[in-house]
Design a protein around this motif. Structure first.
Motif, PDB file in Angstrom:
ATOM      1  N   VAL A  47      69.001   9.543 151.968  1.00 58.36           N
ATOM      2  CA  VAL A  47      69.741  10.550 151.200  1.00 58.36           C
ATOM      3  C   VAL A  47      69.081  10.857 149.862  1.00 58.36           C
ATOM      4  O   VAL A  47      68.974  12.007 149.458  1.00 58.36           O
ATOM      5  N   LEU A  48      68.624   9.799 149.168  1.00 56.88           N
ATOM      6  CA  LEU A  48      68.081   9.997 147.819  1.00 56.88           C
ATOM      7  C   LEU A  48      66.555  10.019 147.792  1.00 56.88           C
ATOM      8  O   LEU A  48      65.961  10.127 146.736  1.00 56.88           O
ATOM      9  N   ARG A  49      65.927   9.873 148.950  1.00 55.80           N
ATOM     10  CA  ARG A  49      64.472   9.895 149.074  1.00 55.80           C
ATOM     11  C   ARG A  49      63.793   8.790 148.252  1.00 55.80           C
ATOM     12  O   ARG A  49      62.731   9.002 147.680  1.00 55.80           O
ATOM     13  N   GLU A  50      64.438   7.617 148.202  1.00 54.02           N
ATOM     14  CA  GLU A  50      63.841   6.481 147.507  1.00 54.02           C
ATOM     15  C   GLU A  50      62.777   5.854 148.396  1.00 54.02           C
ATOM     16  O   GLU A  50      62.840   5.929 149.622  1.00 54.02           O
ATOM     17  N   HIS A  51      61.806   5.225 147.776  1.00 53.19           N
ATOM     18  CA  HIS A  51      60.690   4.615 148.499  1.00 53.19           C
ATOM     19  C   HIS A  51      61.080   3.230 149.022  1.00 53.19           C
ATOM     20  O   HIS A  51      61.625   2.427 148.286  1.00 53.19           O
ATOM     21  N   ILE A  52      60.802   2.977 150.302  1.00 55.80           N
ATOM     22  CA  ILE A  52      61.046   1.660 150.898  1.00 55.80           C
ATOM     23  C   ILE A  52      59.700   0.960 151.064  1.00 55.80           C
ATOM     24  O   ILE A  52      58.777   1.521 151.644  1.00 55.80           O
ATOM     25  N   THR A  53      59.620  -0.277 150.589  1.00 55.26           N
ATOM     26  CA  THR A  53      58.396  -1.062 150.737  1.00 55.26           C
ATOM     27  C   THR A  53      58.442  -1.864 152.034  1.00 55.26           C
ATOM     28  O   THR A  53      59.491  -1.973 152.677  1.00 55.26           O
ATOM     29  N   VAL A  54      57.318  -2.442 152.380  1.00 60.26           N
ATOM     30  CA  VAL A  54      57.252  -3.305 153.562  1.00 60.26           C
ATOM     31  C   VAL A  54      58.186  -4.498 153.378  1.00 60.26           C
ATOM     32  O   VAL A  54      58.882  -4.915 154.308  1.00 60.26           O
ATOM     33  N   LEU A  55      58.244  -5.028 152.161  1.00 66.83           N
ATOM     34  CA  LEU A  55      59.125  -6.156 151.871  1.00 66.83           C
ATOM     35  C   LEU A  55      60.599  -5.777 152.074  1.00 66.83           C
ATOM     36  O   LEU A  55      61.382  -6.573 152.589  1.00 66.83           O
ATOM     37  N   GLY A  57      61.667  -3.585 154.227  1.00 65.24           N
ATOM     38  CA  GLY A  57      61.826  -3.537 155.683  1.00 65.24           C
ATOM     39  C   GLY A  57      61.965  -4.915 156.295  1.00 65.24           C
ATOM     40  O   GLY A  57      62.824  -5.158 157.147  1.00 65.24           O
ATOM     41  N   VAL A  58      61.127  -5.862 155.850  1.00 65.01           N
ATOM     42  CA  VAL A  58      61.189  -7.236 156.356  1.00 65.01           C
ATOM     43  C   VAL A  58      62.531  -7.868 155.981  1.00 65.01           C
ATOM     44  O   VAL A  58      63.187  -8.507 156.813  1.00 65.01           O
ATOM     45  N   GLY A  59      62.955  -7.682 154.740  1.00 65.04           N
ATOM     46  CA  GLY A  59      64.240  -8.225 154.296  1.00 65.04           C
ATOM     47  C   GLY A  59      65.399  -7.651 155.086  1.00 65.04           C
ATOM     48  O   GLY A  59      66.338  -8.367 155.450  1.00 65.04           O
ATOM     49  N   SER A  60      65.337  -6.372 155.389  1.00 65.21           N
ATOM     50  CA  SER A  60      66.391  -5.725 156.179  1.00 65.21           C
ATOM     51  C   SER A  60      66.461  -6.313 157.579  1.00 65.21           C
ATOM     52  O   SER A  60      67.543  -6.583 158.106  1.00 65.21           O
ATOM     53  N   MET A  61      65.308  -6.515 158.191  1.00 58.89           N
ATOM     54  CA  MET A  61      65.287  -7.097 159.536  1.00 58.89           C
ATOM     55  C   MET A  61      65.831  -8.527 159.524  1.00 58.89           C
ATOM     56  O   MET A  61      66.553  -8.923 160.438  1.00 58.89           O
TER      57      MET A  61
END
Length: 199
Positions: A47-55, A57-61
């Protein structure tokens, strides 16, 4: 109007939170509610077009895997409690998104006041309808006021101010310290020993 929308979302989240604690226990409910971090990161990116890092993504998983591990081979009551904790985490993430989107025009104290009044009406209303309204002992009332001030008002005020300066994803990720804190508190106050998979 945005104050009322956020307040209604948080009232529903709070009611689901209380039910999830009752059904799944405080430790499980708190761990599963951390999926709000994942939801916050995703909503911030989409929604806000914030940048997601690899870290990120790993934390989310890892958060998703942890929530699945907790519910593995759990009874129906725990699964319903977990589902309610997920609704709670969605409410928290939506609140952060809405506050971030409107941060320039929101008076943080006014929002907390409207949110507190709406939540009190919702909780007291549901308690009265379900017959679950129990008045605490007199000594507990001042303790509740002090704890509510620090546990709800100050924490949310700090979160709202943090959203002035940083991304929703970063604010969401900072809440990762809540589960171990609640697990220790649940053990000390209620004697709730965490399951092996929670550790």
């Amino acid at each position: 109007r945005i104050y009322l929308v956020i307040s209604i979302i948080m009232t529903i989240a709070a009611l689901c939170w209380f039910a999830s604690i009752d059904l799944a226990g405080p430790s499980v409910a708190t761990f599963v509610a951390q999926l709000g971090i994942v939801i916050g990161v995703l909503l911030g990116a989409i929604v806000l077009r914030e940048h997601i890092t690899v870290l990120d993504g790993v934390g989310s998983m890892l958060a998703i895997a942890g929530a699945m591990a907790i519910t593995y081979r759990s009874g129906e009551t725990v699964v319903i409690g977990v589902a309610l904790a997920i609704v709670t985490s969605l409410g928290w993430a939506l609140q952060s998104l809405l506050v971030k989107r409107h941060v320039a025009v929101i008076d943080k104290l006014d929002l907390l006041l409207v949110r507190s009044i709406t939540m009190c009406v919702g909780v007291l209303g549901l308690s009265a309808v379900t017959g679950g309204l129990v008045w605490p002992g007199f000594w507990l009332i001042p303790v509740s006021v002090v704890l509510a001030w620090f546990g709800v008002v100050m924490v949310n005020l700090l979160i709202y101010y943090a959203l002035n300066y940083t991304d929703v994803a970063k604010v969401s990720v900072l809440s990762v310290i809540e589960p171990p804190t609640v697990m220790v508190g649940a053990f000390l106050v209620f004697g709730d020993v965490p399951a092996t998979m929670q550790l």
